[in-house]
Design a protein around this motif. Structure first.
Motif, PDB file in Angstrom:
ATOM      1  N   UNK A 131       0.868  -1.186   0.000  1.00 16.89           N
ATOM      2  CA  UNK A 131       0.000   0.000   0.000  1.00 16.89           C
ATOM      3  C   UNK A 131       0.900   1.228   0.000  1.00 16.89           C
ATOM      4  N   UNK A 132       0.353   2.383   0.297  1.00 15.34           N
ATOM      5  CA  UNK A 132       1.149   3.599   0.397  1.00 15.34           C
ATOM      6  C   UNK A 132       0.444   4.573   1.324  1.00 15.34           C
ATOM      7  N   UNK A 133       1.124   5.674   1.630  1.00  7.48           N
ATOM      8  CA  UNK A 133       0.527   6.709   2.469  1.00  7.48           C
ATOM      9  C   UNK A 133      -0.097   7.809   1.627  1.00  7.48           C
ATOM     10  N   UNK A 134      -0.359   7.514   0.349  1.00  7.61           N
ATOM     11  CA  UNK A 134      -1.043   8.468  -0.512  1.00  7.61           C
ATOM     12  C   UNK A 134      -0.114   9.550  -1.034  1.00  7.61           C
ATOM     13  N   UNK A 135      -0.716  10.641  -1.470  1.00  6.56           N
ATOM     14  CA  UNK A 135       0.058  11.789  -1.933  1.00  6.56           C
ATOM     15  C   UNK A 135       0.949  11.471  -3.108  1.00  6.56           C
ATOM     16  N   UNK A 136       2.241  11.769  -2.962  1.00  9.02           N
ATOM     17  CA  UNK A 136       3.186  11.586  -4.060  1.00  9.02           C
ATOM     18  C   UNK A 136       3.394  10.126  -4.416  1.00  9.02           C
ATOM     19  N   UNK A 137       3.144   9.207  -3.464  1.00  7.60           N
ATOM     20  CA  UNK A 137       3.256   7.791  -3.796  1.00  7.60           C
ATOM     21  C   UNK A 137       2.215   7.396  -4.840  1.00  7.60           C
ATOM     22  N   UNK A 138       1.007   7.909  -4.700  1.00  7.80           N
ATOM     23  CA  UNK A 138      -0.044   7.625  -5.678  1.00  7.80           C
ATOM     24  C   UNK A 138       0.286   8.308  -7.004  1.00  7.80           C
ATOM     25  N   UNK A 139       0.757   9.548  -6.932  1.00  8.75           N
ATOM     26  CA  UNK A 139       1.164  10.260  -8.153  1.00  8.75           C
ATOM     27  C   UNK A 139       2.265   9.485  -8.867  1.00  8.75           C
ATOM     28  N   UNK A 140       3.223   8.944  -8.099  1.00  5.07           N
ATOM     29  CA  UNK A 140       4.310   8.161  -8.671  1.00  5.07           C
ATOM     30  C   UNK A 140       3.781   6.932  -9.385  1.00  5.07           C
TER      31      UNK A 140
END
Length: 280
Positions: A131-140
């Motif tokens: 998973x991820x903590x959202x933000x730039x991880x999702x953008x990436x």
């Protein structure tokens, strides 16, 4: 719910809680800024509070900033990854609203270091479980699916803007301490998971066809197949080579363990890729 889903949800909860603790106990009280969307939310909250009569908490702003990104990721990336990532964002925002802002120490260096370390542990745990903590991880993740280009430039630009803005608004010292926090965060995430956006995976297996089908059912990635032979056993095998993003590492490892637990897997950090990267 199976055991793997339970582990992932637990990792998301722990990651969200650690990030909220890092923000409310260390970074926010010291006015040291986090990386990515969390840092942007901190800056917006400070600017709104300083230049208007309104107040908007960092936790709520983190949630609001992630909503449009999550909607785009739902369409472009995948429902499972987006669901767990946005769940982490929602829980982090909730924890930040519940946990009071409290400063344990007036020493800004301690706040920068401990805030960076605790946040990085939260991010690393979340990434480790797919998973991820959202933000730039999702953008990436979106950028990695849309174009085969490194996102380091985007991350550098956003974090650079946070550092410069913090320095303009609150003095150059805030920029330097923010830089310390960002460096600590990066190093700790690198130790727990990996900071490299792309990874090359070599898999030596006797179940290549079954494993190929299992990987293609879960991941949108091409695979190169090569014949191989065991030096000690002289057994005929296949070596599979593929390039994945760091966000797919958890799913790939889980697939390999399910299909062929005896497979030999070597994961190499990839700095750049030329040619056709995607399967579709």
């Amino acid at each position: 719910m199976n055991i793997e889903e339970g582990k992932k949800i637990l990792a998301v909860i722990v990651g969200a809680l650690l990030n909220a603790i890092a923000m409310n106990f260390f970074l926010i009280p010291a006015k040291v800024y986090a990386s990515g969307f969390a840092g942007v939310a901190q800056l917006l909250s400070s600017i709104i509070g300083s230049f208007t009569s309104y107040t908007l908490s960092t936790g709520i702003l983190i949630f609001l900033l992630n909503v449009p990104v999550a909607i785009l990721a739902w369409k472009k990336v995948g429902k499972a990854f987006t669901f767990y990532s946005f769940l982490c964002v929602a829980l982090m925002s909730l924890f930040m609203e519940i946990i009071p802002i409290y400063q344990f120490s007036p020493d800004i260096i301690l706040n920068a270091v401990f805030g960076g370390v605790i946040a990085a542990v939260g991010v690393g745990i979340t990434l480790k479980y797919g998973a991820s903590t959202g933000g730039m991880d999702i953008v990436a993740m979106i950028l990695s699916r849309m174009k085969d280009k490194p996102i380091g430039t985007y991350l550098f630009a956003m974090n650079g803007a946070i550092i410069v803005t913090a320095g303009i608004l609150y003095g150059p010292e805030k920029s330097l301490y923010t830089l310390v926090a960002l460096y600590v965060t990066t190093r700790v995430i690198d130790a727990i998971h990996t900071r490299h956006e792309k990874l090359t995976v070599f898999i030596v297996t006797q179940k290549a066809e079954v494993l190929k089908e299992a990987i293609h059912a879960k991941l949108v990635r091409g695979i190169t197949m090569m014949p191989a032979k065991g030096a000690f056993t002289n057994e005929d095998k296949d070596m599979m080579m593929m390039v994945i993003t760091r966000y797919e590492l958890y799913d790939l490892i889980h697939i390999i363990k399910e299909v062929d637990p005896k497979a030999f897997t070597n994961i190499v950090e990839t700095t750049n890729v030329f040619g056709f990267f995607r399967k579709d």
